[in-house]
Design a protein around this motif. Structure first.
Motif, PDB file in Angstrom:
ATOM      1  N   ILE A 142       0.873  -1.176   0.000  1.00 11.89           N
ATOM      2  CA  ILE A 142       0.000   0.000   0.000  1.00 11.89           C
ATOM      3  C   ILE A 142       0.906   1.220   0.000  1.00 11.89           C
ATOM      4  O   ILE A 142       1.928   1.240   0.688  1.00 11.89           O
ATOM      5  N   ALA A 143       0.567   2.215  -0.779  1.00  7.84           N
ATOM      6  CA  ALA A 143       1.356   3.447  -0.802  1.00  7.84           C
ATOM      7  C   ALA A 143       0.418   4.646  -0.902  1.00  7.84           C
ATOM      8  O   ALA A 143      -0.721   4.537  -1.355  1.00  7.84           O
ATOM      9  N   THR A 144       0.918   5.775  -0.476  1.00  8.08           N
ATOM     10  CA  THR A 144       0.110   6.992  -0.455  1.00  8.08           C
ATOM     11  C   THR A 144       0.170   7.729  -1.788  1.00  8.08           C
ATOM     12  O   THR A 144       1.173   7.698  -2.501  1.00  8.08           O
ATOM     13  N   GLY A 145      -0.920   8.407  -2.101  1.00  8.88           N
ATOM     14  CA  GLY A 145      -0.965   9.188  -3.325  1.00  8.88           C
ATOM     15  C   GLY A 145      -1.776  10.460  -3.153  1.00  8.88           C
ATOM     16  O   GLY A 145      -2.638  10.558  -2.269  1.00  8.88           O
ATOM     17  N   ALA A 146      -1.491  11.443  -3.980  1.00  6.34           N
ATOM     18  CA  ALA A 146      -2.272  12.676  -4.057  1.00  6.34           C
ATOM     19  C   ALA A 146      -2.291  13.094  -5.519  1.00  6.34           C
ATOM     20  O   ALA A 146      -1.330  12.840  -6.253  1.00  6.34           O
ATOM     21  N   TRP A 147      -3.365  13.747  -5.927  1.00  5.20           N
ATOM     22  CA  TRP A 147      -3.523  14.046  -7.351  1.00  5.20           C
ATOM     23  C   TRP A 147      -4.342  15.317  -7.514  1.00  5.20           C
ATOM     24  O   TRP A 147      -5.328  15.535  -6.812  1.00  5.20           O
ATOM     25  N   THR A 148      -3.923  16.145  -8.430  1.00  3.87           N
ATOM     26  CA  THR A 148      -4.727  17.291  -8.840  1.00  3.87           C
ATOM     27  C   THR A 148      -4.630  17.387 -10.351  1.00  3.87           C
ATOM     28  O   THR A 148      -3.553  17.151 -10.919  1.00  3.87           O
ATOM     29  N   PRO A 149      -5.726  17.659 -11.034  1.00  2.00           N
ATOM     30  CA  PRO A 149      -5.712  17.595 -12.504  1.00  2.00           C
ATOM     31  C   PRO A 149      -4.989  18.773 -13.145  1.00  2.00           C
ATOM     32  O   PRO A 149      -4.940  19.865 -12.595  1.00  2.00           O
ATOM     33  N   ASP A 150      -4.454  18.526 -14.331  1.00  2.00           N
ATOM     34  CA  ASP A 150      -3.819  19.590 -15.110  1.00  2.00           C
ATOM     35  C   ASP A 150      -4.846  20.401 -15.890  1.00  2.00           C
ATOM     36  O   ASP A 150      -4.600  21.548 -16.248  1.00  2.00           O
TER      37      ASP A 150
END
Length: 252
Positions: A142-150
């Motif tokens: 399991i790993a952490t992620g964050a995302w915001t669109p371009d």
């Protein structure tokens, strides 16, 4: 001084390594999603400044499904799913960095919840560059992620996260593949009819929500302070920390 809190398109989620046992089994992935205390994380870690996700496309973007499935905190269901999957004495790791201050408390909360259903999870704190390298190679549980669109299009979530040709660093960091989803998002990319695209993305989310390749945690509010003398500022969820300087002024 004025403090503003506005909903953003910035999401925080967890990658589950779908190509590696036991997360190649959807029941195990679902169990992890049911073992996540979403309300506790939003109220505690985020102090109410976030909302639980409801599918991969965030609230505020077209293609978001307001009726989409949300996982709830249900340890008994999580325990039953593990039993159904024939999994016991599970020992996994949680890889994270300090790049986002929410990641460590999210991991600690999940660690405590999993312990209640007989799962041991080790916290693995690494440099952010190392975390990215491990995720790109699929060297994690399991790993952490964050995302915001371009740009403001569901492509930035659906085609990036779920396209099997984008596994690893390009965006499909769960190493997920479902031919039905691939077909739907490929169709969505091939048409310019927004209504058709929206329905295709919503249909794809119904499948991905059930498959649970990621644990969809929450989308953050954007919080910032400015002097009360500042006039003309307009918030844009697509442009976090980018300001419409040309239209702003300061009153005396």
């Amino acid at each position: 001084m004025v403090i503003e809190s506005n909903p953003s398109l910035y999401v925080v989620y967890l990658y589950l390594n779908n190509k590696k046992a036991p997360f190649d089994n959807p029941k195990v992935r679902q169990a992890i999603s049911y073992a996540t205390d979403y309300k506790g994380l939003v109220d505690g870690v985020m102090q109410g400044q976030a909302e639980q996700m409801r599918g991969a496309v965030p609230d505020g973007m077209w293609g978001h499904d307001p009726q989409g499935m949300q996982y709830s905190y249900d340890l008994e269901k999580a325990k039953q799913l593990l039993a159904d999957a024939g999994v016991s004495n599970l020992h996994i790791s949680f890889t994270y960095s300090q790049a986002d201050s929410a990641w460590e408390p999210v991991g600690l909360a999940l660690q405590a919840s999993l312990a209640e259903i007989g799962v041991t999870m080790d916290m693995k704190n690494v440099a952010d560059t190392t975390k990215r390298e491990l995720v790109a190679k699929g060297d994690y549980d399991i790993a952490t992620g964050a995302w915001t669109p371009d740009f403001a299009d569901p492509f930035m979530f659906m085609n990036i996260w779920f396209d099997p040709t984008k596994m690893g660093a390009p965006g499909n960091r769960a190493f997920y593949e479902n031919p039905k989803v691939t077909d739907l998002i490929t169709q969505a990319l091939a048409t310019v009819d927004q209504k058709k695209r929206e329905q295709l993305y919503i249909d794809a989310q119904k499948i991905t929500n059930e498959d649970a390749p990621y644990v969809l945690l929450f989308q953050k509010n954007d919080i910032f302070a400015m002097r009360s003398s500042v006039k003309g500022y307009v918030y844009n969820p697509m442009l976090i920390q980018v300001y419409n300087i040309a239209d702003m002024s300061k009153s005396e």
